[in-house]
Design a protein around this motif. Structure first.
Motif, PDB file in Angstrom:
ATOM      1  N   GLU A  20       0.828  -1.214   0.000  1.00  0.00           N
ATOM      2  CA  GLU A  20       0.000   0.000   0.000  1.00  0.00           C
ATOM      3  C   GLU A  20       0.863   1.264   0.000  1.00  0.00           C
ATOM      4  O   GLU A  20       0.681   2.161  -0.816  1.00  0.00           O
ATOM      5  CB  GLU A  20      -0.907  -0.031   1.221  1.00  0.00           C
ATOM      6  CG  GLU A  20      -1.681   1.237   1.465  1.00  0.00           C
ATOM      7  CD  GLU A  20      -2.501   1.173   2.751  1.00  0.00           C
ATOM      8  OE1 GLU A  20      -2.895   2.248   3.220  1.00  0.00           O
ATOM      9  OE2 GLU A  20      -2.745   0.068   3.283  1.00  0.00           O
ATOM     10  N   TYR A  21       1.822   1.328   0.896  1.00  0.00           N
ATOM     11  CA  TYR A  21       2.672   2.515   1.020  1.00  0.00           C
ATOM     12  C   TYR A  21       3.730   2.562  -0.075  1.00  0.00           C
ATOM     13  O   TYR A  21       4.007   3.630  -0.625  1.00  0.00           O
ATOM     14  CB  TYR A  21       3.350   2.522   2.398  1.00  0.00           C
ATOM     15  CG  TYR A  21       2.357   2.514   3.522  1.00  0.00           C
ATOM     16  CD1 TYR A  21       1.680   3.673   3.886  1.00  0.00           C
ATOM     17  CD2 TYR A  21       2.074   1.337   4.210  1.00  0.00           C
ATOM     18  CE1 TYR A  21       0.757   3.664   4.907  1.00  0.00           C
ATOM     19  CE2 TYR A  21       1.149   1.323   5.239  1.00  0.00           C
ATOM     20  CZ  TYR A  21       0.489   2.484   5.583  1.00  0.00           C
ATOM     21  OH  TYR A  21      -0.431   2.481   6.593  1.00  0.00           O
ATOM     22  N   ALA A  22       4.319   1.418  -0.392  1.00  0.00           N
ATOM     23  CA  ALA A  22       5.366   1.373  -1.421  1.00  0.00           C
ATOM     24  C   ALA A  22       4.810   1.778  -2.783  1.00  0.00           C
ATOM     25  O   ALA A  22       5.442   2.540  -3.518  1.00  0.00           O
ATOM     26  CB  ALA A  22       5.989  -0.019  -1.488  1.00  0.00           C
ATOM     27  N   ARG A  23       3.616   1.299  -3.121  1.00  0.00           N
ATOM     28  CA  ARG A  23       3.004   1.676  -4.408  1.00  0.00           C
ATOM     29  C   ARG A  23       2.711   3.177  -4.448  1.00  0.00           C
ATOM     30  O   ARG A  23       2.940   3.830  -5.458  1.00  0.00           O
ATOM     31  CB  ARG A  23       1.723   0.884  -4.652  1.00  0.00           C
ATOM     32  CG  ARG A  23       1.956  -0.537  -5.069  1.00  0.00           C
ATOM     33  CD  ARG A  23       0.635  -1.222  -5.453  1.00  0.00           C
ATOM     34  NE  ARG A  23       0.884  -2.553  -5.931  1.00  0.00           N
ATOM     35  CZ  ARG A  23       1.314  -2.842  -7.148  1.00  0.00           C
ATOM     36  NH1 ARG A  23       1.547  -1.882  -7.995  1.00  0.00           N
ATOM     37  NH2 ARG A  23       1.523  -4.088  -7.510  1.00  0.00           N
ATOM     38  N   PHE A  24       2.184   3.700  -3.341  1.00  0.00           N
ATOM     39  CA  PHE A  24       1.870   5.133  -3.318  1.00  0.00           C
ATOM     40  C   PHE A  24       3.128   5.969  -3.545  1.00  0.00           C
ATOM     41  O   PHE A  24       3.167   6.833  -4.427  1.00  0.00           O
ATOM     42  CB  PHE A  24       1.207   5.530  -1.992  1.00  0.00           C
ATOM     43  CG  PHE A  24       0.952   7.004  -1.905  1.00  0.00           C
ATOM     44  CD1 PHE A  24      -0.116   7.574  -2.569  1.00  0.00           C
ATOM     45  CD2 PHE A  24       1.800   7.836  -1.187  1.00  0.00           C
ATOM     46  CE1 PHE A  24      -0.340   8.941  -2.517  1.00  0.00           C
ATOM     47  CE2 PHE A  24       1.580   9.207  -1.126  1.00  0.00           C
ATOM     48  CZ  PHE A  24       0.510   9.750  -1.795  1.00  0.00           C
ATOM     49  N   TRP A  33      -2.625  -0.062  -6.550  1.00  0.00           N
ATOM     50  CA  TRP A  33      -2.672   0.614  -5.259  1.00  0.00           C
ATOM     51  C   TRP A  33      -4.087   0.587  -4.690  1.00  0.00           C
ATOM     52  O   TRP A  33      -5.068   0.807  -5.388  1.00  0.00           O
ATOM     53  CB  TRP A  33      -2.216   2.064  -5.398  1.00  0.00           C
ATOM     54  CG  TRP A  33      -2.294   2.821  -4.109  1.00  0.00           C
ATOM     55  CD1 TRP A  33      -1.390   2.780  -3.094  1.00  0.00           C
ATOM     56  CD2 TRP A  33      -3.334   3.698  -3.681  1.00  0.00           C
ATOM     57  NE1 TRP A  33      -1.811   3.591  -2.057  1.00  0.00           N
ATOM     58  CE2 TRP A  33      -2.994   4.157  -2.395  1.00  0.00           C
ATOM     59  CE3 TRP A  33      -4.523   4.124  -4.259  1.00  0.00           C
ATOM     60  CZ2 TRP A  33      -3.793   5.033  -1.680  1.00  0.00           C
ATOM     61  CZ3 TRP A  33      -5.324   5.003  -3.549  1.00  0.00           C
ATOM     62  CH2 TRP A  33      -4.964   5.455  -2.267  1.00  0.00           C
ATOM     63  N   SER A  34      -4.175   0.311  -3.397  1.00  0.00           N
ATOM     64  CA  SER A  34      -5.456   0.416  -2.688  1.00  0.00           C
ATOM     65  C   SER A  34      -5.144   0.638  -1.211  1.00  0.00           C
ATOM     66  O   SER A  34      -4.024   0.438  -0.766  1.00  0.00           O
ATOM     67  CB  SER A  34      -6.296  -0.846  -2.870  1.00  0.00           C
ATOM     68  OG  SER A  34      -5.673  -1.931  -2.233  1.00  0.00           O
ATOM     69  N   TYR A  90       0.298  16.317  -4.579  1.00  0.00           N
ATOM     70  CA  TYR A  90      -0.442  15.073  -4.382  1.00  0.00           C
ATOM     71  C   TYR A  90      -0.072  14.440  -3.041  1.00  0.00           C
ATOM     72  O   TYR A  90      -0.933  13.900  -2.343  1.00  0.00           O
ATOM     73  CB  TYR A  90      -0.179  14.082  -5.516  1.00  0.00           C
ATOM     74  CG  TYR A  90      -0.392  14.665  -6.899  1.00  0.00           C
ATOM     75  CD1 TYR A  90      -1.328  15.678  -7.127  1.00  0.00           C
ATOM     76  CD2 TYR A  90       0.346  14.226  -7.977  1.00  0.00           C
ATOM     77  CE1 TYR A  90      -1.504  16.222  -8.392  1.00  0.00           C
ATOM     78  CE2 TYR A  90       0.167  14.753  -9.244  1.00  0.00           C
ATOM     79  CZ  TYR A  90      -0.755  15.757  -9.452  1.00  0.00           C
ATOM     80  OH  TYR A  90      -0.932  16.289 -10.701  1.00  0.00           O
ATOM     81  N   ALA A  91       1.198  14.512  -2.676  1.00  0.00           N
ATOM     82  CA  ALA A  91       1.642  13.961  -1.386  1.00  0.00           C
ATOM     83  C   ALA A  91       1.020  14.744  -0.233  1.00  0.00           C
ATOM     84  O   ALA A  91       0.607  14.162   0.776  1.00  0.00           O
ATOM     85  CB  ALA A  91       3.161  13.978  -1.293  1.00  0.00           C
TER      86      ALA A  91
END
Length: 166
Positions: A64-68, A90-91, A123-124
């Motif tokens: 989840e975090y790595a994809r974001f 990502w979800s 975006y972040a």
């Protein structure tokens, strides 16, 4: 602990070095891996961040975090294909974060998302603000379960942004 304090103080190069040591000593520490990639992104090493984060997308605990953050680093580097690859799976179970990021994912799919370091930072920040709202809601729900209905806090100010990190 030292790496976290460096990250909190904005000393991203030093934090990246410290997290690299942690992941070398303990490769199964996926949280340190994600934070290593985040620190590299914050210091402007977008390729380095993606190199650290992309392998972590295969681990269910860190995906989840790595994809974001791999997507954010790719957006900063203006690499739409890498961003699409990162964000394609990502979800999150964090409703507010999903609500903030999902429109960006949709724009990315049709090549209409603004790219570059400034866009990635926006975006972040949106995700951090949504994450703070999510944390505030979870805290309020936990508070409600333990107190009488009349004892609920009244949030007068919007929550401070909380980086979307494990």
């Amino acid at each position: 602990m030292r790496a976290s304090s460096l990250l909190e103080r904005g000393q991203y190069a030093e934090a990246a070095t410290a997290y690299a040591r942690v992941t070398t000593e303990n490769p199964s520490d996926w949280r340190a891996g994600v934070r290593h990639g985040y620190a590299l992104y914050r210091q402007g090493d977008y390729a380095g961040a993606r190199a650290v984060l992309v392998p972590l997308t295969e681990d269910w605990r860190s995906a989840e975090y790595a994809r974001f953050w791999a997507g954010i680093a790719a957006i900063a580097a203006r690499d739409g294909d890498a961003a699409r690859a990162a964000w394609s799976g990502w979800s999150t179970d964090r409703t507010e974060v999903l609500r903030a990021v999902r429109p960006r994912v949709d724009l990315l799919r049709v090549d209409e998302l603004a790219m570059g370091p400034q866009a990635a930072d926006i975006y972040a920040r949106e995700a951090a603000q949504a994450n703070a709202l999510e944390e505030m809601k979870r805290s309020r729900d936990m508070f409600r379960r333990g107190m009488d209905k009349g004892d609920l806090p009244d949030p007068a100010l919007p929550p401070s942004p909380v980086e979307y990190l494990p």
